[in-house]
Design a protein around this motif. Structure first.
Motif, short mmCIF file in Angstrom:
data_model
loop_
_atom_site.label_atom_id
_atom_site.label_comp_id
_atom_site.label_asym_id
_atom_site.label_seq_id
_atom_site.Cartn_x
_atom_site.Cartn_y
_atom_site.Cartn_z
N PRO A 151 0.83 -1.22 0.00
CA PRO A 151 0.00 0.00 0.00
C PRO A 151 0.86 1.26 0.00
CG PRO A 151 0.09 -0.96 2.19
CD PRO A 151 0.77 -1.94 1.28
N GLU A 152 0.30 2.33 -0.50
CA GLU A 152 1.03 3.60 -0.51
C GLU A 152 1.30 4.08 0.91
OE1 GLU A 152 -0.98 6.48 -2.85
OE2 GLU A 152 -0.89 5.30 -4.71
N GLU A 153 0.34 3.85 1.80
CA GLU A 153 0.50 4.26 3.19
C GLU A 153 0.46 3.03 4.08
OE1 GLU A 153 1.14 7.21 4.43
OE2 GLU A 153 1.08 8.23 2.49
#
Length: 383
Positions: free
Chosen positions: A287-289
Protein backbone atom coordinates in the motif's frame (compact mmCIF):
# COMPACT_ATOMS: atom_id res chain seq x y z
CA UNK A 1 -20.18 -18.45 -7.17
CA UNK A 2 -20.63 -22.01 -5.96
CA UNK A 3 -21.66 -25.48 -7.08
CA UNK A 4 -25.10 -26.95 -6.40
CA UNK A 5 -24.64 -30.29 -8.14
CA UNK A 6 -21.15 -31.72 -7.76
CA UNK A 7 -20.04 -34.73 -5.69
CA UNK A 8 -16.52 -33.89 -4.50
CA UNK A 9 -15.90 -37.25 -2.84
CA UNK A 10 -16.94 -39.13 -5.98
CA UNK A 11 -14.77 -36.89 -8.14
CA UNK A 12 -11.66 -37.37 -6.00
CA UNK A 13 -12.20 -41.12 -5.79
CA UNK A 14 -12.98 -41.89 -9.44
CA UNK A 15 -11.57 -39.04 -11.57
CA UNK A 16 -8.86 -36.91 -9.94
CA UNK A 17 -5.60 -37.74 -11.77
CA UNK A 18 -7.31 -40.80 -13.26
CA UNK A 19 -9.57 -39.87 -16.17
CA UNK A 20 -11.32 -36.87 -17.78
CA UNK A 21 -14.78 -35.80 -16.68
CA UNK A 22 -17.39 -33.60 -18.34
CA UNK A 23 -19.34 -31.64 -15.71
CA UNK A 24 -22.48 -30.07 -17.15
CA UNK A 25 -23.16 -26.64 -15.59
CA UNK A 26 -22.94 -27.37 -11.84
CA UNK A 27 -23.19 -23.69 -10.82
CA UNK A 28 -26.06 -22.22 -8.84
CA UNK A 29 -26.29 -19.52 -11.52
CA UNK A 30 -23.47 -19.16 -14.02
CA UNK A 31 -22.43 -15.58 -14.80
CA UNK A 32 -19.46 -14.91 -17.07
CA UNK A 33 -17.10 -12.85 -14.87
CA UNK A 34 -15.14 -11.03 -17.59
CA UNK A 35 -16.01 -9.41 -20.91
CA UNK A 36 -13.85 -10.01 -24.01
CA UNK A 37 -12.91 -6.32 -24.23
CA UNK A 38 -11.65 -6.40 -20.64
CA UNK A 39 -9.49 -9.43 -21.41
CA UNK A 40 -8.07 -7.69 -24.48
CA UNK A 41 -7.29 -4.66 -22.33
CA UNK A 42 -5.30 -6.80 -19.88
CA UNK A 43 -3.29 -8.26 -22.75
CA UNK A 44 -2.16 -4.73 -23.65
CA UNK A 45 -0.78 -4.00 -20.17
CA UNK A 46 2.83 -4.24 -19.03
CA UNK A 47 3.37 -6.90 -16.40
CA UNK A 48 0.57 -9.15 -17.70
CA UNK A 49 1.66 -12.36 -19.43
CA UNK A 50 -0.26 -12.89 -22.66
CA UNK A 51 0.01 -14.62 -26.03
CA UNK A 52 -1.81 -14.17 -29.31
CA UNK A 53 -1.95 -17.38 -31.35
CA UNK A 54 -2.93 -17.26 -35.00
CA UNK A 55 -3.50 -19.95 -37.60
CA UNK A 56 -2.97 -19.56 -41.31
CA UNK A 57 -1.44 -21.38 -44.30
CA UNK A 58 -0.97 -24.49 -42.15
CA UNK A 59 1.26 -22.62 -39.68
CA UNK A 60 0.93 -21.64 -36.05
CA UNK A 61 2.05 -18.10 -35.17
CA UNK A 62 2.64 -16.88 -31.62
CA UNK A 63 3.01 -13.26 -30.53
CA UNK A 64 3.83 -12.39 -26.93
CA UNK A 65 2.34 -9.41 -25.11
CA UNK A 66 1.97 -6.70 -24.17
CA UNK A 67 0.01 -6.28 -27.39
CA UNK A 68 -0.79 -2.99 -29.15
CA UNK A 69 -4.42 -1.93 -28.78
CA UNK A 70 -5.10 -2.11 -32.51
CA UNK A 71 -3.63 -5.60 -32.88
CA UNK A 72 -6.90 -7.53 -32.61
CA UNK A 73 -8.63 -5.52 -35.33
CA UNK A 74 -5.82 -6.45 -37.72
CA UNK A 75 -6.19 -10.21 -37.25
CA UNK A 76 -8.66 -10.61 -40.11
CA UNK A 77 -10.92 -13.63 -40.50
CA UNK A 78 -8.35 -16.34 -39.86
CA UNK A 79 -8.93 -18.20 -36.57
CA UNK A 80 -7.03 -16.78 -33.62
CA UNK A 81 -6.83 -17.17 -29.84
CA UNK A 82 -5.80 -14.79 -27.08
CA UNK A 83 -4.39 -16.33 -23.89
CA UNK A 84 -3.88 -14.27 -20.73
CA UNK A 85 -2.23 -15.83 -17.66
CA UNK A 86 -3.08 -15.21 -14.01
CA UNK A 87 -6.17 -13.12 -14.69
CA UNK A 88 -7.32 -13.97 -11.15
CA UNK A 89 -4.57 -11.65 -9.87
CA UNK A 90 -6.14 -8.69 -11.62
CA UNK A 91 -9.91 -9.37 -11.66
CA UNK A 92 -11.62 -10.28 -8.35
CA UNK A 93 -14.61 -11.84 -10.15
CA UNK A 94 -12.25 -14.24 -11.94
CA UNK A 95 -10.43 -15.01 -8.67
CA UNK A 96 -13.82 -15.99 -7.21
CA UNK A 97 -13.98 -18.87 -9.70
CA UNK A 98 -11.32 -20.70 -7.68
CA UNK A 99 -13.43 -20.91 -4.50
CA UNK A 100 -15.48 -24.01 -5.49
CA UNK A 101 -12.24 -25.87 -6.23
CA UNK A 102 -10.70 -25.33 -2.79
CA UNK A 103 -11.17 -29.03 -2.07
CA UNK A 104 -7.72 -29.15 -3.69
CA UNK A 105 -5.05 -27.76 -1.26
CA UNK A 106 -4.16 -24.10 -1.77
CA UNK A 107 -0.49 -24.82 -2.47
CA UNK A 108 -1.46 -26.86 -5.54
CA UNK A 109 -3.40 -24.03 -7.20
CA UNK A 110 -1.45 -22.12 -9.84
CA UNK A 111 -3.62 -19.53 -11.58
CA UNK A 112 -6.62 -18.89 -13.82
CA UNK A 113 -5.72 -18.49 -17.48
CA UNK A 114 -8.40 -16.99 -19.68
CA UNK A 115 -8.67 -17.53 -23.43
CA UNK A 116 -10.74 -15.81 -26.08
CA UNK A 117 -11.08 -17.37 -29.53
CA UNK A 118 -12.78 -16.60 -32.80
CA UNK A 119 -14.58 -19.30 -34.77
CA UNK A 120 -12.20 -22.22 -35.32
CA UNK A 121 -9.60 -20.80 -32.92
CA UNK A 122 -7.61 -22.96 -30.52
CA UNK A 123 -4.09 -23.81 -29.44
CA UNK A 124 -3.86 -27.22 -31.06
CA UNK A 125 -3.68 -30.72 -29.64
CA UNK A 126 -1.40 -30.86 -26.60
CA UNK A 127 -1.04 -32.26 -23.11
CA UNK A 128 -0.28 -30.61 -19.79
CA UNK A 129 1.80 -31.91 -16.91
CA UNK A 130 -0.76 -30.73 -14.38
CA UNK A 131 -4.48 -31.03 -13.69
CA UNK A 132 -6.78 -28.47 -15.27
CA UNK A 133 -10.46 -27.53 -15.04
CA UNK A 134 -11.67 -25.90 -18.27
CA UNK A 135 -14.71 -23.72 -17.59
CA UNK A 136 -16.69 -22.48 -20.58
CA UNK A 137 -17.48 -18.81 -19.99
CA UNK A 138 -18.99 -17.50 -23.21
CA UNK A 139 -19.87 -19.13 -26.50
CA UNK A 140 -19.19 -22.77 -27.29
CA UNK A 141 -16.07 -24.89 -27.63
CA UNK A 142 -15.63 -28.42 -28.93
CA UNK A 143 -13.25 -30.42 -26.78
CA UNK A 144 -11.64 -33.70 -27.80
CA UNK A 145 -9.59 -35.85 -25.45
CA UNK A 146 -7.17 -38.59 -26.38
CA UNK A 147 -4.82 -41.01 -24.69
CA UNK A 148 -2.01 -40.63 -22.19
CA UNK A 149 1.19 -38.85 -23.21
CA UNK A 150 4.68 -38.72 -21.75
CA UNK A 151 8.18 -37.48 -22.55
CA UNK A 152 8.43 -39.98 -25.42
CA UNK A 153 5.27 -38.74 -27.17
CA UNK A 154 6.22 -37.17 -30.55
CA UNK A 155 5.75 -33.40 -30.79
CA UNK A 156 5.61 -31.00 -33.72
CA UNK A 157 8.59 -28.71 -34.20
CA UNK A 158 7.64 -25.27 -32.88
CA UNK A 159 9.49 -22.67 -30.80
CA UNK A 160 6.60 -21.64 -28.57
CA UNK A 161 3.99 -24.41 -28.64
CA UNK A 162 4.19 -28.05 -27.52
CA UNK A 163 1.81 -29.54 -30.08
CA UNK A 164 1.26 -33.23 -30.53
CA UNK A 165 2.47 -34.63 -33.84
CA UNK A 166 -0.29 -37.25 -33.91
CA UNK A 167 -3.55 -36.74 -32.00
CA UNK A 168 -6.23 -39.40 -31.92
CA UNK A 169 -9.53 -38.38 -30.33
CA UNK A 170 -11.18 -40.87 -27.98
CA UNK A 171 -14.08 -38.71 -26.75
CA UNK A 172 -15.66 -35.42 -27.80
CA UNK A 173 -18.05 -32.87 -26.29
CA UNK A 174 -19.30 -29.36 -27.07
CA UNK A 175 -19.26 -27.20 -23.94
CA UNK A 176 -21.85 -24.49 -23.31
CA UNK A 177 -21.49 -21.59 -20.84
CA UNK A 178 -21.03 -22.93 -17.30
CA UNK A 179 -19.92 -26.40 -18.40
CA UNK A 180 -16.59 -27.73 -17.09
CA UNK A 181 -14.15 -30.28 -18.49
CA UNK A 182 -11.62 -31.79 -16.11
CA UNK A 183 -8.42 -33.10 -17.74
CA UNK A 184 -5.82 -35.03 -15.69
CA UNK A 185 -2.05 -34.61 -16.23
CA UNK A 186 -0.68 -36.20 -19.37
CA UNK A 187 -4.01 -36.62 -21.16
CA UNK A 188 -4.04 -35.29 -24.73
CA UNK A 189 -6.75 -32.75 -25.47
CA UNK A 190 -7.75 -30.25 -28.12
CA UNK A 191 -10.26 -27.39 -27.97
CA UNK A 192 -11.72 -25.53 -30.95
CA UNK A 193 -14.11 -22.57 -30.74
CA UNK A 194 -17.53 -23.17 -32.29
CA UNK A 195 -18.51 -19.67 -33.37
CA UNK A 196 -17.07 -16.34 -32.24
CA UNK A 197 -16.87 -14.89 -28.72
CA UNK A 198 -15.64 -18.12 -27.17
CA UNK A 199 -14.15 -17.61 -23.70
CA UNK A 200 -12.66 -20.36 -21.53
CA UNK A 201 -11.32 -20.14 -17.97
CA UNK A 202 -8.55 -22.65 -17.22
CA UNK A 203 -7.86 -23.32 -13.56
CA UNK A 204 -4.44 -24.96 -13.48
CA UNK A 205 -2.67 -26.77 -10.66
CA UNK A 206 1.01 -27.00 -9.81
CA UNK A 207 2.82 -30.32 -9.69
CA UNK A 208 6.53 -29.90 -8.92
CA UNK A 209 8.79 -32.44 -10.60
CA UNK A 210 11.16 -34.60 -8.58
CA UNK A 211 14.11 -32.95 -10.34
CA UNK A 212 12.82 -29.48 -9.40
CA UNK A 213 12.41 -30.42 -5.74
CA UNK A 214 15.82 -32.05 -5.51
CA UNK A 215 17.58 -29.21 -7.32
CA UNK A 216 15.93 -26.39 -5.37
CA UNK A 217 16.08 -28.00 -1.93
CA UNK A 218 19.69 -29.05 -2.40
CA UNK A 219 20.61 -25.51 -3.45
CA UNK A 220 18.86 -24.21 -0.31
CA UNK A 221 20.69 -26.68 1.94
CA UNK A 222 24.06 -26.00 0.35
CA UNK A 223 23.54 -22.26 0.81
CA UNK A 224 23.52 -22.75 4.58
CA UNK A 225 26.52 -25.04 4.84
CA UNK A 226 29.98 -24.24 6.15
CA UNK A 227 33.00 -25.06 3.96
CA UNK A 228 34.82 -26.75 6.83
CA UNK A 229 32.10 -29.41 7.21
CA UNK A 230 34.14 -32.08 5.42
CA UNK A 231 34.68 -35.80 5.13
CA UNK A 232 36.80 -37.31 7.89
CA UNK A 233 38.04 -40.84 8.59
CA UNK A 234 40.02 -40.89 11.86
CA UNK A 235 39.53 -44.67 12.04
CA UNK A 236 41.25 -45.30 8.70
CA UNK A 237 43.07 -48.64 8.37
CA UNK A 238 45.24 -50.13 5.65
CA UNK A 239 43.27 -51.70 2.79
CA UNK A 240 44.41 -54.37 0.35
CA UNK A 241 44.14 -52.19 -2.76
CA UNK A 242 44.57 -48.41 -2.51
CA UNK A 243 42.50 -47.98 -5.69
CA UNK A 244 39.30 -49.18 -4.02
CA UNK A 245 36.68 -46.80 -2.66
CA UNK A 246 35.80 -48.90 0.34
CA UNK A 247 32.33 -49.75 1.62
CA UNK A 248 32.91 -47.86 4.88
CA UNK A 249 33.94 -44.73 2.98
CA UNK A 250 30.94 -44.96 0.68
CA UNK A 251 28.60 -45.37 3.65
CA UNK A 252 30.14 -42.35 5.38
CA UNK A 253 29.98 -40.21 2.22
CA UNK A 254 26.38 -41.16 1.51
CA UNK A 255 25.45 -40.40 5.11
CA UNK A 256 26.95 -36.91 4.74
CA UNK A 257 24.54 -36.27 1.89
CA UNK A 258 21.57 -38.12 3.35
CA UNK A 259 21.81 -36.53 6.78
CA UNK A 260 21.92 -33.06 5.26
CA UNK A 261 18.70 -33.69 3.31
CA UNK A 262 16.72 -35.76 5.80
CA UNK A 263 15.72 -33.00 8.24
CA UNK A 264 11.91 -33.09 7.86
CA UNK A 265 11.33 -29.82 9.71
CA UNK A 266 13.89 -28.02 7.56
CA UNK A 267 12.30 -29.42 4.42
CA UNK A 268 8.82 -28.38 5.57
CA UNK A 269 9.93 -24.80 6.21
CA UNK A 270 11.82 -24.61 2.92
CA UNK A 271 8.92 -26.04 0.90
CA UNK A 272 6.39 -23.78 2.58
CA UNK A 273 8.46 -20.72 1.69
CA UNK A 274 9.33 -22.01 -1.78
CA UNK A 275 5.79 -23.01 -2.76
CA UNK A 276 4.22 -19.81 -1.43
CA UNK A 277 6.37 -17.47 -3.50
CA UNK A 278 4.28 -15.27 -5.75
CA UNK A 279 3.93 -16.28 -9.38
CA UNK A 280 5.09 -12.80 -10.40
CA UNK A 281 7.24 -11.55 -7.51
CA UNK A 282 8.24 -8.43 -9.44
CA UNK A 283 4.72 -7.01 -9.00
CA UNK A 284 4.55 -4.69 -5.98
CA UNK A 285 1.23 -4.71 -4.11
CA UNK A 286 2.37 -2.83 -1.02
CA UNK A 287 0.00 0.00 0.00
CA UNK A 288 1.03 3.60 -0.51
CA UNK A 289 0.50 4.26 3.19
CA UNK A 290 1.48 1.64 5.81
CA UNK A 291 -1.25 0.70 8.25
CA UNK A 292 -0.91 1.32 11.97
CA UNK A 293 -1.96 -0.87 14.87
CA UNK A 294 -4.70 1.59 15.83
CA UNK A 295 -6.16 1.42 12.30
CA UNK A 296 -6.24 -2.38 12.36
CA UNK A 297 -7.95 -2.43 15.75
CA UNK A 298 -10.61 0.03 14.57
CA UNK A 299 -11.31 -1.88 11.35
CA UNK A 300 -11.61 -5.21 13.18
CA UNK A 301 -13.95 -3.74 15.79
CA UNK A 302 -16.12 -2.32 12.98
CA UNK A 303 -16.42 -5.79 11.49
CA UNK A 304 -14.53 -5.03 8.27
CA UNK A 305 -13.41 -8.24 6.54
CA UNK A 306 -9.74 -9.05 6.06
CA UNK A 307 -9.17 -10.22 2.47
CA UNK A 308 -6.29 -12.12 0.89
CA UNK A 309 -4.64 -10.61 -2.15
CA UNK A 310 -5.45 -12.99 -5.06
CA UNK A 311 -1.83 -12.59 -6.18
CA UNK A 312 -0.57 -13.86 -2.81
CA UNK A 313 -0.15 -17.46 -1.75
CA UNK A 314 -1.07 -18.66 1.73
CA UNK A 315 -0.41 -22.04 3.36
CA UNK A 316 0.55 -23.45 6.73
CA UNK A 317 2.19 -26.49 8.28
CA UNK A 318 1.11 -27.78 11.67
CA UNK A 319 3.94 -27.38 14.17
CA UNK A 320 2.38 -28.82 17.32
CA UNK A 321 -0.93 -29.06 19.10
CA UNK A 322 -1.65 -25.32 19.03
CA UNK A 323 1.06 -24.01 16.71
CA UNK A 324 1.53 -23.60 12.97
CA UNK A 325 4.10 -22.14 10.62
CA UNK A 326 2.29 -19.76 8.28
CA UNK A 327 3.74 -19.20 4.82
CA UNK A 328 2.81 -16.10 2.84
CA UNK A 329 4.54 -14.97 -0.34
CA UNK A 330 7.76 -16.81 0.40
CA UNK A 331 8.02 -15.76 4.05
CA UNK A 332 7.42 -17.91 7.13
CA UNK A 333 5.70 -16.83 10.35
CA UNK A 334 5.77 -19.01 13.47
CA UNK A 335 2.38 -18.80 15.18
CA UNK A 336 1.02 -20.30 18.38
CA UNK A 337 -2.12 -20.02 20.48
CA UNK A 338 -4.57 -17.36 19.25
CA UNK A 339 -2.18 -16.33 16.48
CA UNK A 340 -2.25 -19.89 15.12
CA UNK A 341 -6.06 -19.77 15.16
CA UNK A 342 -5.92 -16.54 13.16
CA UNK A 343 -3.40 -18.01 10.71
CA UNK A 344 -5.63 -21.03 10.06
CA UNK A 345 -8.64 -18.77 9.48
CA UNK A 346 -6.78 -16.62 6.95
CA UNK A 347 -5.67 -19.73 5.04
CA UNK A 348 -9.15 -21.25 5.02
CA UNK A 349 -11.04 -18.49 3.21
CA UNK A 350 -10.47 -15.64 0.79
CA UNK A 351 -11.89 -13.22 3.37
CA UNK A 352 -12.47 -13.50 7.10
CA UNK A 353 -14.13 -11.50 9.84
CA UNK A 354 -11.58 -11.45 12.63
CA UNK A 355 -12.76 -11.92 16.18
CA UNK A 356 -11.69 -8.73 18.03
CA UNK A 357 -10.66 -10.94 20.97
CA UNK A 358 -7.93 -12.49 18.81
CA UNK A 359 -6.49 -9.07 18.14
CA UNK A 360 -5.87 -8.49 21.84
CA UNK A 361 -2.69 -10.51 21.40
CA UNK A 362 0.21 -8.31 20.30
CA UNK A 363 1.55 -11.12 18.11
CA UNK A 364 -1.75 -11.41 16.21
CA UNK A 365 -1.87 -7.67 15.66
CA UNK A 366 1.74 -7.66 14.47
CA UNK A 367 0.99 -10.45 11.98
CA UNK A 368 -1.94 -8.59 10.42
CA UNK A 369 0.04 -5.35 10.22
CA UNK A 370 2.95 -7.16 8.55
CA UNK A 371 0.75 -8.93 6.00
CA UNK A 372 -1.11 -5.72 5.19
CA UNK A 373 2.03 -3.65 4.74
CA UNK A 374 3.50 -6.33 2.46
CA UNK A 375 0.39 -6.16 0.27
CA UNK A 376 -0.65 -9.73 1.06
CA UNK A 377 -3.97 -8.76 2.66
CA UNK A 378 -6.31 -5.78 2.68
CA UNK A 379 -9.46 -4.71 4.47
CA UNK A 380 -12.62 -4.81 2.38
CA UNK A 381 -14.29 -1.45 2.95
CA UNK A 382 -17.44 -0.18 1.28
CA UNK A 383 -15.73 2.74 -0.51
Amino acid sequence: MHFTDFDVDLFLRDYWQKKPLLIRNPWAAWVNPLEPDELAGLACEEGVESRLIGQGDGRWMVEHGPLPEDRFGAMGRSPWTLLVQAVDMHVPAVAALVAPFRFIPNWRIDDVMVSYATDGGGVGAHYDQYDVFLIQGLGRRRWQVGGRCDADTPLMLHEDLRLLADFQSEAEWVLEPGDILYVPPGVAHKGVAVGDNCMTYSIGFRAPSRSELVEQFCAHVVGGMEDDDRYADPDLTIQANPGEIGAAALARLQAMVGDALSDRAAFARWFGEYSSERKYPELDFRPEEPIAVEDVRELVEEGVALCRNPASRFAFVAAGEDAVTLFVDGESHDCSGDVAVLARQICAADSVLIDPVLMEADEAMALVVTLYNEGSVSFLTED
